[in-house]
Design an enzyme around this catalytic site. Structure first.
Site, PDB file in Angstrom:
ATOM      1  N   ALA A   4     -18.052  -8.120   8.122  1.00 33.80           N
ATOM      2  CA  ALA A   4     -19.379  -7.550   8.385  1.00 33.80           C
ATOM      3  C   ALA A   4     -19.246  -6.393   9.382  1.00 33.80           C
ATOM      4  O   ALA A   4     -19.764  -5.293   9.155  1.00 33.80           O
ATOM      5  CB  ALA A   4     -20.325  -8.622   8.918  1.00 33.80           C
ATOM      6  N   HIS A  15      -9.255 -10.588  -4.909  1.00 33.40           N
ATOM      7  CA  HIS A  15     -10.335 -11.213  -4.151  1.00 33.40           C
ATOM      8  C   HIS A  15     -11.580 -11.271  -5.040  1.00 33.40           C
ATOM      9  O   HIS A  15     -11.764 -10.416  -5.914  1.00 33.40           O
ATOM     10  CB  HIS A  15     -10.707 -10.377  -2.923  1.00 33.40           C
ATOM     11  CG  HIS A  15      -9.587 -10.122  -1.959  1.00 33.40           C
ATOM     12  ND1 HIS A  15      -8.912 -11.131  -1.321  1.00 33.40           N
ATOM     13  CD2 HIS A  15      -9.048  -8.964  -1.506  1.00 33.40           C
ATOM     14  CE1 HIS A  15      -8.008 -10.604  -0.503  1.00 33.40           C
ATOM     15  NE2 HIS A  15      -8.054  -9.290  -0.610  1.00 33.40           N
ATOM     16  N   SER A  20     -10.238  -1.866   5.012  1.00 38.25           N
ATOM     17  CA  SER A  20      -9.421  -2.807   4.247  1.00 38.25           C
ATOM     18  C   SER A  20      -9.925  -2.974   2.818  1.00 38.25           C
ATOM     19  O   SER A  20     -10.999  -2.504   2.460  1.00 38.25           O
ATOM     20  CB  SER A  20      -9.432  -4.170   4.928  1.00 38.25           C
ATOM     21  OG  SER A  20     -10.717  -4.756   4.765  1.00 38.25           O
ATOM     22  N   CYS A  21      -9.152  -3.680   2.018  1.00 36.40           N
ATOM     23  CA  CYS A  21      -9.489  -3.859   0.603  1.00 36.40           C
ATOM     24  C   CYS A  21     -10.844  -4.541   0.423  1.00 36.40           C
ATOM     25  O   CYS A  21     -11.675  -4.090  -0.365  1.00 36.40           O
ATOM     26  CB  CYS A  21      -8.390  -4.628  -0.116  1.00 36.40           C
ATOM     27  SG  CYS A  21      -7.883  -6.148   0.703  1.00 36.40           S
ATOM     28  N   ILE A  42       0.835  -1.214   0.000  1.00 32.87           N
ATOM     29  CA  ILE A  42       0.000   0.000   0.000  1.00 32.87           C
ATOM     30  C   ILE A  42       0.869   1.263   0.000  1.00 32.87           C
ATOM     31  O   ILE A  42       0.616   2.198  -0.755  1.00 32.87           O
ATOM     32  CB  ILE A  42      -0.945   0.013   1.221  1.00 32.87           C
ATOM     33  CG1 ILE A  42      -1.837  -1.243   1.225  1.00 32.87           C
ATOM     34  CG2 ILE A  42      -1.797   1.287   1.248  1.00 32.87           C
ATOM     35  CD1 ILE A  42      -2.665  -1.450  -0.018  1.00 32.87           C
ATOM     36  N   GLN A  71      -6.673  -6.330  -4.448  1.00 32.90           N
ATOM     37  CA  GLN A  71      -6.348  -6.059  -3.037  1.00 32.90           C
ATOM     38  C   GLN A  71      -5.178  -5.091  -2.890  1.00 32.90           C
ATOM     39  O   GLN A  71      -5.068  -4.407  -1.886  1.00 32.90           O
ATOM     40  CB  GLN A  71      -6.037  -7.376  -2.316  1.00 32.90           C
ATOM     41  CG  GLN A  71      -4.687  -8.009  -2.629  1.00 32.90           C
ATOM     42  CD  GLN A  71      -4.652  -8.757  -3.966  1.00 32.90           C
ATOM     43  OE1 GLN A  71      -5.680  -8.906  -4.627  1.00 32.90           O
ATOM     44  NE2 GLN A  71      -3.470  -9.221  -4.360  1.00 32.90           N
TER      45      GLN A  71
END
Lengths: 348, 348
Positions: free
Chosen positions: B200, B225, B144-145, B17, B306
């Protein structure tokens, strides 16, 4: 010639499924494996012969190829068909249909695999869903590995609490071990590249009333398929009720990650390799801690050993077509003969 | 020292990143990249220096290691913090939190990544969901990704037709290219081995009102992903309405398999490699033919690169914290500077 009181079984095709079904039929107390049909004199053919299994070929040309390889065959498929009551067709997808006329003309009952169109046989078959529908029929089609896996959990939960609708996402394995040209090796590929996939329709060949959607991708792994299944139930059900329904099924293993340390497919297969022939896991595996219930909806993750899950179903289909026994009895016999239902270390 | 009228940006951590955010910040007309912090004198450090980016280190010990490797650093992180308005923390998961006190004491605004706990920052951030909540804050955490990917489609569809509940199954890539010790290489592993997964809860750090369940597996692939997303909408919506909502989002690419021939993640990345730096795809990719609508329910398959999906979010977070511009304007600027929104051959 068939042994008195036993159903005489032949297997056409000796690949992933054929080798296992031949082995499994040979272990049943009420069946006799008469022989298998093979097209090429490769390592699988040599292994069959060295195991004492009579090997037949489609025709004279193949017999000549075998002879040149130093292998003597027992005859052609027509010879085999004269000796058997039931032929299990385990030829490649779509090839089974080209044999169906031959089986019919020989007066032999036929079992096809899920790679064939449903119209190839009088009934599509999954032992714990619709055994009775196949009793006495001349032909049955054992649905594919993914469809068999879906039907295992659907019928188990449907019997216990009732299922209204299913939404399943299939993460398919790329290739079996002997398939050296299949991919992908570094991609997640939509398979097919549209939704719904054919699996929904295939489930409905057995459960025509079911509202079901399926989507599928294929990933770079060889061991098992993995499904994420969400079910809308006929009423509210607790997590424990759903787990009880799955645990009560004679062909489902509920595996706890926290108790067994199993978190993925390779650990399931590694455990099986120490106990089971070929490391087969004909049971549907459901990951206990993945089961989530929310009112009338339940979701969970399940794994399907694509090479072996249909093997007991083929054995049961032989009994259904020939009327050897009822469904409950057949599942018991098959499970007992093949050691299905308990996998020490996984089923705690 | 910051160029007049530009926000001075530092990046702590120069891995997957950090390297991309440093590059992206350097391309923005309203930002200046002052330097990056690196702990090891490896190929990434050498590349930064050869690109003219000042490299800083955590302390004297690391400076010595760099010197021994023949690389001269520009100072320590404390030196860098004196020169910047905003620091983007791209250190490994959990390490960011250990730096937060240092950033605060230096009076520098800080942006953390999704590997940190939500409590690390005043707000969790996704540009197209809650830009305004981060405006003027001292710290933000770019989720996050996977969470960014989920929020992209959820917020796009929520704005257009309203979302009540989400059920998503995540098929995660095993490793990035430089991570040579991560697996699995032939397994599908539940990740985590229980449902729901943390995603979630992570989505709810941005959309606290959302009813969402997530489950995840990891598979042997490195590229992207893949998510299977099912949404319960606030009312009925046609497939075309959902597709329009996705197509209207400035950071979603709807890719048609039948028009482009793209059926999986490797084809997306292969197409990007010919056009984009590093083959990055910061857009969320939705497979057009996977979109299925059924009353008030819609499902589809999406893919998340990602390594790059959070990069534009980090750039926007810089603008939000410093009040450089409003959300719409920031997304436009970032997209323009990075060439996001169209990928010739895929976005037809």
């Amino acid at each position: 010639m068939a042994v008195r009181g036993k159903v005489a079984v032949g297997v056409n095709g000796y690949g992933t499924i054929g080798r296992r079904v031949a082995w499994a039929a040979g272990l049943q107390p009420d069946m006799e494996l008469v022989g298998v049909v093979k097209t090429k004199p490769d390592y699988a053919a040599a292994q069959a012969m060295s195991a004492g299994i009579p090997v037949y070929v489609p025709g004279e040309a193949e017999a000549e190829r075998f002879r040149k390889a130093g292998l003597e065959v027992s005859g052609t498929i027509r010879d085999l068909l004269r000796e058997v009551d039931v032929i299990v067709d385990a030829t490649p997808d779509g090839v089974g249909a080209t044999y169906s006329k031959l089986y019919r003309e020989a007066g032999v009952k036929a079992i096809f695999q899920g790679g064939e169109e449903a119209s190839v046989a009088q009934v599509s078959f999954s032992a714990l869903c619709n055994y009775d529908e196949a009793v006495g029929k001349d032909s049955a089609r054992v649905v594919s590995c993914n469809t068999t896996g879906l039907l295992r959990s659907i019928c188990a939960i449907n019997s216990a609490v009732g299922v209204r609708a299913v939404n399943a996402f299939l993460v398919r394995r790329a290739a079996d071990m002997h398939e050296v040209k299949r991919g992908p090796i570094n991609s997640v590929v939509l398979n097919p590249p549209r939704v719904p996939s054919h699996h929904a329709g295939d489930v409905r060949t057995v459960l025509p009333w079911l509202d079901i959607t399926t989507a599928a991708v294929v990933v770079p792994t060889t061991l098992m398929h993995v499904h994420y299944v969400t079910m809308k139930l006929k009423g509210n059900a607790s997590r424990e009720e759903v787990l009880d329904a799955l645990r009560s099924s004679p062909r489902v293993l509920v595996v706890s990650a926290s108790k067994s340390g199993v978190e993925g497919t390779s650990q399931i297969i590694d455990a099986a390799r120490h106990i089971r022939p070929r490391g087969d896991v004909p049971e549907l595996v459901v990951f206990e801690e993945s089961v989530l219930s929310k009112g009338d909806e339940v979701s969970f993750i399940q794994a399907v050993h694509q090479e072996s899950i249909v093997v007991p179903e083929n054995v049961d289909a032989i009994r259904a077509l020939t009327g050897l026994s009822d469904g409950e009895q057949s599942v018991k016999l098959t499970n007992y003969a093949l050691g299905i239902g308990k996998l020490p270390g996984l089923s705690l």
